[in-house]
Structures are given as structure tokens and as C-alpha cells.
Design a protein around this motif. Structure first.
Motif, PDB file in Angstrom:
ATOM      1  N   UNK A 138       0.532   7.492   9.705  1.00 61.16           N
ATOM      2  CA  UNK A 138       1.004   6.530   9.581  1.00 61.16           C
ATOM      3  C   UNK A 138       2.186   6.110  10.038  1.00 61.16           C
ATOM      4  N   UNK A 139       2.945   7.065  10.777  1.00 59.74           N
ATOM      5  CA  UNK A 139       4.053   6.722  11.821  1.00 59.74           C
ATOM      6  C   UNK A 139       3.853   5.536  13.070  1.00 59.74           C
ATOM      7  N   UNK A 140       2.339   6.125  13.432  1.00 62.30           N
ATOM      8  CA  UNK A 140       1.780   4.898  14.753  1.00 62.30           C
ATOM      9  C   UNK A 140       1.171   3.681  14.428  1.00 62.30           C
ATOM     10  N   UNK A 141       0.355   3.662  13.017  1.00 67.35           N
ATOM     11  CA  UNK A 141       0.029   2.802  12.693  1.00 67.35           C
ATOM     12  C   UNK A 141       1.412   1.289  11.775  1.00 67.35           C
ATOM     13  N   UNK A 142       1.894   2.065  11.365  1.00 65.72           N
ATOM     14  CA  UNK A 142       3.482   1.347  10.894  1.00 65.72           C
ATOM     15  C   UNK A 142       4.529   0.608  12.184  1.00 65.72           C
ATOM     16  N   UNK A 143       4.673   1.669  13.529  1.00 67.80           N
ATOM     17  CA  UNK A 143       5.623   1.293  14.281  1.00 67.80           C
ATOM     18  C   UNK A 143       4.749   0.171  15.190  1.00 67.80           C
ATOM     19  N   UNK A 144       3.460   0.324  15.085  1.00 64.36           N
ATOM     20  CA  UNK A 144       2.963  -0.597  16.014  1.00 64.36           C
ATOM     21  C   UNK A 144       2.464  -1.951  15.381  1.00 64.36           C
ATOM     22  N   UNK A 145       2.398  -1.211  14.231  1.00 66.67           N
ATOM     23  CA  UNK A 145       1.705  -3.187  14.326  1.00 66.67           C
ATOM     24  C   UNK A 145       1.691  -2.990  13.112  1.00 66.67           C
ATOM     25  N   UNK A 146       1.826  -2.458  11.988  1.00 60.74           N
ATOM     26  CA  UNK A 146       2.544  -2.436  10.464  1.00 60.74           C
ATOM     27  C   UNK A 146       3.883  -3.464  10.440  1.00 60.74           C
ATOM     28  N   UNK A 147       4.927  -2.631  10.936  1.00 58.75           N
ATOM     29  CA  UNK A 147       6.675  -2.644  11.156  1.00 58.75           C
ATOM     30  C   UNK A 147       7.325  -2.581  12.346  1.00 58.75           C
ATOM     31  N   UNK A 148       6.432  -3.378  13.460  1.00 54.62           N
ATOM     32  CA  UNK A 148       7.212  -3.059  14.490  1.00 54.62           C
ATOM     33  C   UNK A 148       7.795  -3.451  14.580  1.00 54.62           C
ATOM     34  N   UNK A 149       9.035  -2.055  15.757  1.00 52.47           N
ATOM     35  CA  UNK A 149      10.429  -2.350  15.718  1.00 52.47           C
ATOM     36  C   UNK A 149      11.084  -3.164  16.825  1.00 52.47           C
TER      37      UNK A 149
ATOM     38  N   UNK B 295      -4.868  -7.046  15.275  1.00 52.73           N
ATOM     39  CA  UNK B 295      -3.770  -5.997  14.764  1.00 52.73           C
ATOM     40  C   UNK B 295      -5.323  -5.045  13.560  1.00 52.73           C
ATOM     41  N   UNK B 296      -5.157  -5.871  12.530  1.00 49.39           N
ATOM     42  CA  UNK B 296      -5.895  -4.768  11.708  1.00 49.39           C
ATOM     43  C   UNK B 296      -6.609  -3.872  12.446  1.00 49.39           C
ATOM     44  N   UNK B 297      -7.231  -4.522  12.768  1.00 46.71           N
ATOM     45  CA  UNK B 297      -8.313  -2.757  13.987  1.00 46.71           C
ATOM     46  C   UNK B 297      -7.196  -1.907  13.971  1.00 46.71           C
ATOM     47  N   UNK B 298      -6.298  -2.242  15.118  1.00 46.35           N
ATOM     48  CA  UNK B 298      -5.958  -1.721  15.772  1.00 46.35           C
ATOM     49  C   UNK B 298      -5.094  -0.549  14.738  1.00 46.35           C
ATOM     50  N   UNK B 299      -4.475  -1.183  13.737  1.00 44.12           N
ATOM     51  CA  UNK B 299      -4.270  -0.569  13.082  1.00 44.12           C
ATOM     52  C   UNK B 299      -5.247   0.825  12.232  1.00 44.12           C
ATOM     53  N   UNK B 300      -5.907   0.163  12.247  1.00 46.24           N
ATOM     54  CA  UNK B 300      -7.172   1.573  11.650  1.00 46.24           C
ATOM     55  C   UNK B 300      -7.284   2.355  12.098  1.00 46.24           C
ATOM     56  N   UNK B 301      -7.274   2.270  13.714  1.00 46.08           N
ATOM     57  CA  UNK B 301      -8.071   2.716  15.102  1.00 46.08           C
ATOM     58  C   UNK B 301      -6.677   4.155  14.574  1.00 46.08           C
ATOM     59  N   UNK B 302      -5.915   3.666  14.490  1.00 48.63           N
ATOM     60  CA  UNK B 302      -3.898   4.095  14.519  1.00 48.63           C
ATOM     61  C   UNK B 302      -4.227   5.390  13.275  1.00 48.63           C
ATOM     62  N   UNK B 303      -4.334   5.160  12.335  1.00 47.06           N
ATOM     63  CA  UNK B 303      -4.707   5.287  11.076  1.00 47.06           C
ATOM     64  C   UNK B 303      -5.513   6.238  10.958  1.00 47.06           C
ATOM     65  N   UNK B 304      -6.624   5.900  10.980  1.00 46.93           N
ATOM     66  CA  UNK B 304      -7.753   6.871  10.974  1.00 46.93           C
ATOM     67  C   UNK B 304      -8.620   7.780  11.818  1.00 46.93           C
ATOM     68  N   UNK B 305      -8.070   7.601  13.063  1.00 46.61           N
ATOM     69  CA  UNK B 305      -8.971   8.511  14.141  1.00 46.61           C
ATOM     70  C   UNK B 305      -7.677   8.509  14.996  1.00 46.61           C
ATOM     71  N   UNK B 306      -6.522   7.755  16.064  1.00 48.39           N
ATOM     72  CA  UNK B 306      -6.336   8.367  17.227  1.00 48.39           C
ATOM     73  C   UNK B 306      -4.782   9.416  16.630  1.00 48.39           C
ATOM     74  N   UNK B 307      -4.349   8.910  15.693  1.00 46.79           N
ATOM     75  CA  UNK B 307      -3.188   9.163  15.393  1.00 46.79           C
ATOM     76  C   UNK B 307      -3.565  11.070  14.240  1.00 46.79           C
ATOM     77  N   UNK B 308      -4.407  11.175  13.602  1.00 52.76           N
ATOM     78  CA  UNK B 308      -4.814  12.350  13.268  1.00 52.76           C
ATOM     79  C   UNK B 308      -6.007  13.012  14.710  1.00 52.76           C
ATOM     80  N   UNK B 309      -6.670  12.434  15.518  1.00 46.99           N
ATOM     81  CA  UNK B 309      -6.740  13.322  15.573  1.00 46.99           C
ATOM     82  C   UNK B 309      -5.467  14.000  17.348  1.00 46.99           C
TER      83      UNK B 309
END
Length: 181
Positions: free
Chosen positions: A170-181, A83-97
Motif C-alpha cells: 500500500x505504501x509503495x502504491x500510495x507514495x509513488x502513484x496515488x498520493x505522491x509526495x 499510472x494505474x499499471x504502475x500502481x497495480x504492479x506495486x500493490x500486487x507484485x513488487x511491494x509484497x515480493x
């Protein structure tokens, strides 16, 4: 078997590379306009979107019998990385890109060519339709909601691109990993 998150990261890097290649000032816009207000705005917008999706999840589960199963299938894609790896990818690469490509490049180019309103509509439609491959109504609707909000804010004020990049990440990392709905 292909890892979804590694594939998404590769696609995100390709999209950002295309944006930079075809629009040389992509990163310059971020450097010039970034401020503490942009950062705070991105955090607040991400929290707002998370709340919209939390409410939307409850409403859609009430209205559509298939909604919860489709949302759960999205969360089922977490296999293959911690999960931490997915969160980092979402936060640092996927979301911004994604934001740099869809708003900072696609919407900007569409707006230059066909006007701001048409550019917003076309970019939002393309952003939504790219999710159709999932055959997941809830994911497509999520893309539409986010596309309208992020694209609408970009339409109103293109200088807010850093806010949108931060929000998307931030939204990507939160909704997918940190605080999933």
C-alpha cells in the motif's frame, strides 16, 4: 530501452521465487497468520509511513538544497506505463515480493544465523545498500527509514509479516502513484 517497472516486476518475481525455493514455508506463514487485524495494521502502518515521508520531504527540502531534485528524479521513473499499471504492479507484485524477500527470507535467515539483533541490522543494511546503485541520497535514506521500521517490526514480532507485506504494498502504491509526495 528497458522499462524500469517491468524490470522491477521481474526482479520481484525472482526474489520471491528464491525465497520460496530456499524457504519452503514462505507462503504458509502468510496464510496461517493473516487476519483482519493484520490487514488493518498494514493500512495504518502504510498511512503512518506516508506521513513520516511527507514530513521528511519538507524537512529534507529545508536542510538540503538537492533533496527536492532527487525526489523529483524518483518520480521521473513513471514513464513507460500508465499510472494505474504502475500502481497495480506495486500493490500486487513488487511491494509484497520485496517484503517476503527482505523480511520473510533475508532477515529471517540472518536472524537464525547471527541472532535477532544482528540479523535485523544486517538485513536492514543490505536492504539500504541495494539502493546505492541509484546514486540518489534521498532514495537511499528512504530505504533506510523503511528498512528500520519494517525490519524493526519484524524483529519485534515475526508473525506480523502479513502486516508488513500489506503495508509495503500500500505504501509503495500510495507514495509513488496515488498520493505522491
Amino acid at each position: 530501452m528497458t522499462n524500469f517497472w517491468i524490470t522491477m516486476t521481474g526482479a520481484a518475481v525472482c526474489l520471491t521465487s528464491m525465497a520460496v525455493l530456499f524457504q519452503h514455508d514462505t507462503f504458509a506463514v502468510l496464510k496461517k497468520d493473516i487476519s483482519w487485524r493484520q490487514v488493518l495494521g498494514g493500512i495504518v502502518l502504510a498511512a503512518f509511513l506516508w506521513a513520516v515521508f511527507w514530513i521528511g520531504d519538507k524537512v529534507s527540502s529545508f536542510l538540503f538544497g538537492f533533496a527536492r531534485q532527487q525526489v523529483d528524479s524518483i518520480y521521473g521513473m513513471k514513464a513507460g506505463l500508465p499510472s494505474w499499471g504502475i500502481a497495480l504492479l506495486l500493490l500486487l507484485v513488487i511491494g509484497p515480493a520485496e517484503e517476503l524477500f527482505w523480511r520473510g527470507f533475508v532477515q529471517r535467515k540472518m536472524s537464525e544465523r547471527w541472532g535477532e539483533n544482528r540479523g535485523f541490522i544486517i538485513a536492514t543494511a543490505l536492504y539500504t545498500l541495494i539502493h546505492i546503485w541509484s546514486f540518489n541520497f534521498m532514495l537511499i535514506m528512504a530505504a533506510l527509514v523503511c528498512g528500520v521500521i519494517w525490519g524493526g517490526l519484524y524483529r519485534l514480532q515475526p508473525r506480523w509479516l502479513p502486516t508488513l507485506v500489506i503495508s509495503h504494498a500500500i505504501w509503495d502504491a500510495c507514495v509513488f502513484v496515488i498520493f505522491p509526495i
